[in-house]
Enzyme design. Sequence first.
Site, PDB file in Angstrom:
ATOM      1  N   LYS A  14      48.583 -21.368 -23.987  1.00  0.00           N
ATOM      2  CA  LYS A  14      47.786 -21.445 -25.742  1.00  0.00           C
ATOM      3  C   LYS A  14      47.101 -20.910 -26.643  1.00  0.00           C
ATOM      4  CE  LYS A  14      43.798 -22.154 -22.657  1.00  0.00           C
ATOM      5  NZ  LYS A  14      43.889 -22.220 -21.616  1.00  0.00           N
ATOM      6  N   ARG A  89      35.102 -25.799 -21.278  1.00  0.00           N
ATOM      7  CA  ARG A  89      35.565 -25.550 -19.524  1.00  0.00           C
ATOM      8  C   ARG A  89      35.140 -26.073 -18.882  1.00  0.00           C
ATOM      9  NH1 ARG A  89      38.572 -20.268 -21.495  1.00  0.00           N
ATOM     10  NH2 ARG A  89      40.314 -19.824 -19.722  1.00  0.00           N
ATOM     11  N   ARG A 134      44.810  -6.861 -19.947  1.00  0.00           N
ATOM     12  CA  ARG A 134      43.733  -7.499 -19.004  1.00  0.00           C
ATOM     13  C   ARG A 134      43.777  -6.981 -18.196  1.00  0.00           C
ATOM     14  NH1 ARG A 134      44.047 -13.705 -22.117  1.00  0.00           N
ATOM     15  NH2 ARG A 134      42.526 -14.138 -19.439  1.00  0.00           N
ATOM     16  N   ARG A 146      40.965 -17.844 -10.580  1.00  0.00           N
ATOM     17  CA  ARG A 146      40.887 -18.992 -11.879  1.00  0.00           C
ATOM     18  C   ARG A 146      41.834 -19.992 -12.141  1.00  0.00           C
ATOM     19  NH1 ARG A 146      43.559 -13.979 -15.408  1.00  0.00           N
ATOM     20  NH2 ARG A 146      43.650 -15.510 -17.629  1.00  0.00           N
TER      21      ARG A 146
END
Length: 196
Positions: A14, A89, A134, A146
Amino acid sequence: MFNLILFGPPGSGKGTQSGKLVEKYGFVHLSTGNLLREEIANRTPLGLEAKNFLDKGQLVPDEVVIGMIDSCLEHHRQVPGFLFDGFPRTAPQAQALDKLLSLRKTEILLVLALDVTEEELIKRLLNRGKTSGRSDDTNEAVIHQRFTVYKNETAPIAEHYKKLKRFQLVKGEGTVDEIFDSLCQAIDKRMRSLAS
Ligand code: AMP
């Protein structure tokens, strides 16, 4: 205004594709993940609160991200459109987005979902973790968390946009340019249908 959601699980591309779409179409890119990481880097109170959620691979509370989106929409009044990346989300976020947009006399016109196998997603995330800095990309347990959150909370909201006939699956594997071409074709087609 042409408002678009780029949908898909963590690691589906994305962010990469958003950068290219913004360059081509002039959309304003609204990535809640990027906005949250900025808050964390600036050590703001919001960032300090959000960090615990990001580190664990959990979602930041709805009211926090909805508030961020609201103020971004307020700051960009005259734009060609918004590209939402990583938002909404959850079902409450999707409802809030509809409301925030309708208050501004606009709406989501297209949702493009990047389709990538889980095996490929894990490979990409671990690879990205080597350079992205990250921490949520380097720990395989956090990556799995996740995915679980995505399946339970995020994937179901696709139904809302399917009912509105604004949802389209796009093959998210191949070269960056191939995927970008598929996204552009879908956007151009939708733009043409609105113009006719
Ligand atoms: P992303 O960069 O989109 O993968 O997001 C990284 C992390 O930021 C997620 O795992 C969540 O902890 C948080 N986050 C990003 N967007 C949202 C959102 N719309 N709602 C709640 N948490 C979010």
